[in-house]
Design an enzyme around this catalytic site. Sequence first.
Site, mmCIF file in Angstrom:
data_model
loop_
_atom_site.group_PDB
_atom_site.id
_atom_site.type_symbol
_atom_site.label_atom_id
_atom_site.label_comp_id
_atom_site.label_asym_id
_atom_site.label_seq_id
_atom_site.Cartn_x
_atom_site.Cartn_y
_atom_site.Cartn_z
ATOM 1 N N LYS A 52 0.844 -1.207 0.000
ATOM 2 C CA LYS A 52 0.000 0.000 0.000
ATOM 3 C C LYS A 52 0.881 1.260 0.000
ATOM 4 C CE LYS A 52 -3.799 -2.456 2.174
ATOM 5 N NZ LYS A 52 -4.496 -2.856 3.394
ATOM 6 N N GLN A 96 -4.400 -1.740 9.657
ATOM 7 C CA GLN A 96 -4.373 -3.054 9.032
ATOM 8 C C GLN A 96 -4.956 -4.114 9.967
ATOM 9 O OE1 GLN A 96 -3.325 -3.700 5.765
ATOM 10 N NE2 GLN A 96 -4.123 -5.753 6.154
ATOM 11 N N ASP A 119 -10.790 2.865 4.348
ATOM 12 C CA ASP A 119 -11.135 1.440 4.231
ATOM 13 C C ASP A 119 -12.655 1.247 4.228
ATOM 14 O OD1 ASP A 119 -9.103 -0.347 3.801
ATOM 15 O OD2 ASP A 119 -8.544 -0.543 5.911
#
Length: 292
Positions: A52, A96, A119
């Site tokens: 990412k 994450q 997200d």
Amino acid sequence: MTILDGNKVSSDIKLEIAKQVEAIIERGEKVPHLAAVLVGTDGASMTYVNSKVKDCKMVGFGSTLIDLPEETTEEKLLEIIHELNTDKDIDGFIVQLPLPKHIDEQKVLMAINPDKDVDGFHPMNVGRMTLDLPTFISATPFGILELLERYNVETSGKHVVVIGRSHIVGRPMSILMSQKRNAGNATVTVAHSRTRNLAEITKQADIIIAALGIPEFLTGDMVKEGVTVIDVGITRVPDDTKKRGYRLAGDVHFDSVSPKSEYITPVPGGVGPMTRAMLLKNTLLARERHIL
Ligand code: NAD
């Protein structure tokens, strides 16, 4: 049979984003900035987060990696999230998952400022998605929609069977595909671990989205001719012939399903790279929302 090439489409999207960043720089404005928080040393998570950050560099975004030890307390993590929530330089950030067991995942997701939640996991953003309001659609479902759209796969009036009901893939996918939208307007069936006679259901599907995490679960005898298959699964399967000791397997048995498919995604090179590209798209969107 047409391969839905996630590598190609995601490269196209990244180029489009890089051009937008160039224009932002020419206008003398602040470039988008994504932060990623990683807690612990889980191998797959480290790979995901590093890629990412690499993607950000590739398109010209700013990026910050906050790498925390496994023993980080929930309190400390919440403190860092609060700082990111208020840091004007950060447009969006992700934490994450999975988190170490001593940290309450829901509490952490709830603490993220919904305007920076690229997200799309915050309940407010999930609610907005469900109501078809402007939001951050989480990257994997967003990537699948984009892939279907860019290949002009007809979804309207089609029977879509989503296998899996997780919060990050199956559930949002089933909602999005039933909505009035491009790559939507479908009749959706959600199958899960308690579903009976799954093969009878998948055989009726025009489009199957497999997101259960069982390698090569969907086989050729479970699908009809002309089906479109989206394989979300990524499992590391031990493989001594590979230098790294494993191979990546999808949820679809490609060799038996692909001959019957009109469109199919490969693993790797299908949904995975799309997920990465859509996180960048959400970060760009977050920046645009902040300057408005
Ligand atoms: P999960 O474990 O949270 O959910 C799995 C779902 O599958 C559950 O809802 C369960 O009910 C269902 N299921 C399990 N066994 C089943 C069976 N025998 N029949 C029918 N349904 C069954 O998993 P997840 O987070 O949704 O991820 C699914 C897969 O997708 C994993 O391999 C994961 O690594 C992968 N994934 C890939 C991406 C990507 O970018 N490509 C993103 C997220 C997840």
